[in-house]
Design a protein around this motif. Sequence first.
Motif, short mmCIF file in Angstrom:
data_model
loop_
_atom_site.label_atom_id
_atom_site.label_comp_id
_atom_site.label_asym_id
_atom_site.label_seq_id
_atom_site.Cartn_x
_atom_site.Cartn_y
_atom_site.Cartn_z
N PRO A 6 30.42 33.26 -36.00
CA PRO A 6 29.41 33.51 -35.27
C PRO A 6 27.92 34.18 -35.01
O PRO A 6 27.76 34.54 -33.45
CB PRO A 6 30.70 34.06 -34.34
N TYR A 7 27.54 34.99 -36.52
CA TYR A 7 26.27 35.56 -36.28
C TYR A 7 24.98 34.84 -36.66
O TYR A 7 23.95 35.48 -37.45
CB TYR A 7 26.75 37.19 -37.03
N ILE A 24 21.60 44.18 -38.05
CA ILE A 24 21.77 44.07 -36.36
C ILE A 24 20.40 44.24 -36.56
O ILE A 24 19.16 44.38 -37.04
CB ILE A 24 21.45 45.89 -35.40
N SER A 84 15.86 32.56 -25.84
CA SER A 84 16.70 34.44 -25.34
C SER A 84 17.23 34.23 -24.06
O SER A 84 16.42 33.83 -22.73
CB SER A 84 16.48 35.53 -25.34
N THR A 99 20.46 41.95 -31.70
CA THR A 99 21.10 41.23 -31.90
C THR A 99 21.79 41.34 -33.20
O THR A 99 21.37 41.95 -34.19
CB THR A 99 21.55 39.78 -31.62
N THR A 100 23.31 40.79 -33.64
CA THR A 100 23.87 40.68 -34.75
C THR A 100 23.55 39.34 -35.37
O THR A 100 23.24 38.53 -34.91
CB THR A 100 26.00 40.92 -34.76
N CYS A 108 15.12 41.81 -31.97
CA CYS A 108 14.67 40.37 -31.55
C CYS A 108 13.22 40.12 -30.50
O CYS A 108 13.19 38.67 -30.07
CB CYS A 108 16.07 40.32 -30.01
N LYS A 128 22.00 46.19 -27.67
CA LYS A 128 22.34 44.76 -28.78
C LYS A 128 22.50 43.71 -27.77
O LYS A 128 23.97 44.06 -26.44
CB LYS A 128 23.26 45.35 -29.13
N THR A 129 22.50 42.43 -27.91
CA THR A 129 22.89 41.56 -26.50
C THR A 129 24.06 40.59 -27.46
O THR A 129 24.11 40.80 -28.68
CB THR A 129 21.32 40.76 -26.24
N ARG A 130 25.02 40.22 -26.91
CA ARG A 130 25.96 38.88 -27.31
C ARG A 130 25.15 37.91 -26.74
O ARG A 130 25.68 37.09 -26.86
CB ARG A 130 27.53 39.21 -26.67
N ALA A 131 24.30 37.80 -26.00
CA ALA A 131 24.32 36.78 -24.92
C ALA A 131 23.23 35.59 -26.74
O ALA A 131 22.61 36.08 -27.19
CB ALA A 131 23.23 36.70 -23.96
N TRP A 140 19.80 34.04 -28.42
CA TRP A 140 18.98 34.67 -29.16
C TRP A 140 18.38 33.45 -29.97
O TRP A 140 19.77 33.39 -30.89
CB TRP A 140 18.50 35.71 -29.20
#
Length: 424
Positions: free
Chosen positions: A369-370, A180, A119, A144-145, A183, A244-247, A249
Amino acid sequence: MLKAVILIGGPQKGTRFRPLSFEVPKPLFPVAGVPMLQHHIEACAKVPNMKEILLIGFYQPNEELTRFMFSAQQEFKISIRYLQEYAALGTGGGIYHFRDQILSGGPEAFFIMNADVCSEFPLLEMLNFQKEHGEPSSFVILGTTANRTQSMNYGCIVENQGTNEVLHYVEKPSTFVSDIINCGIYLFTPEIFQHIGAVFQKNQQDMLLDDLTNGNGWHRAEAIRLEQDIFTALAGQGKLYVYKTRAFWSQIKSAGSAIYASRLYLNQYHKTHPERLATNEDGGPRISGNVYIHPTANIDPTAVLGPNVSIGTGVTIGAGVRVRESIILHGATLQDHSCVLNCIVGWDSTIGKWARVEGTPSDPNPNDPYAKIDSETLFRDGKLTPSITILGCNVTIPAEVIILNSIVLPHKDLNRSFKNQIIL
């Protein structure tokens, strides 16, 4: 002050990380050139007021772990200690067992991190988020998503979209609950131990009722899982929030996911450690994309490396060699004109001239993307699932053979080509 706890687990019977975990505890396996755990420690060391990092697991303390902790302490100037469980106590049982060590010195909060995740570790963001949300003693899960299908392989979080409070938590549900996912990185205040303690008391009472106190009852009462036993109960009580992170993982469960994690970390090095990335220089090999090369490696200038390649200590790479999407471990030799794609080449292994060693990547869908990396089973319909090729330590591949989608156990001298095989 703050502390961090990294849960490193221990040797499992059915590990998906074999044969690599025969040689080195999984948390010390090198990803993007440094041990998996070092990425966690680097992130923790950047947090102001971080006083101590505790590793909790049930590995026997060994020379390798001790050496790693000593050098990490020297490099990051922070206290790092290993606390060994007497048995596998689960994610909650381990921290409850060592609660006095975690609370000594009076930390106002502490991070809990699973060792097998990769991460960007947005720890400062989680601290700021905790200050802004809920009461001071609230707890934060990093989320995260994922896409709908994959989310069911993880802990799923239903949130209040206005406040980010966790309303409902289910670990690996059998039907879709939420996109969701958990992580495996948490921010707790000392109050969490009241909730874990309540589960411990209940476990003890249940066992007395079941008349299971035949000498090993206490061991069983201490086995507590944060996810199923604590989060499920805390959800909806105004105590638990999700940041929630968009970075990036990813989990690192299998060897294939280690190559994917290596790619994510190498990409991050542009921001965090540009000095770790190899560049094209006169008289050096041709570098394409992100490549890590240990300074002790000996590489012929006609070799072509990358993208996503990590080369360990003392590796020798001959003329005209091509390496892509691979991790080459300490002491390995790739002889002239060999080709290595989507592989992990084990410690002290040798690949002969003009040999080709290739695997199939298990990457997430680039158009989604997810999408997360799938935890593939080793076999499907009685056949080996095509995956990256793994050579255990001290494997010798002869000249001019092809090894495709195979796993080779340590200390093997092969004499011919193989495809879709586990070579015992």
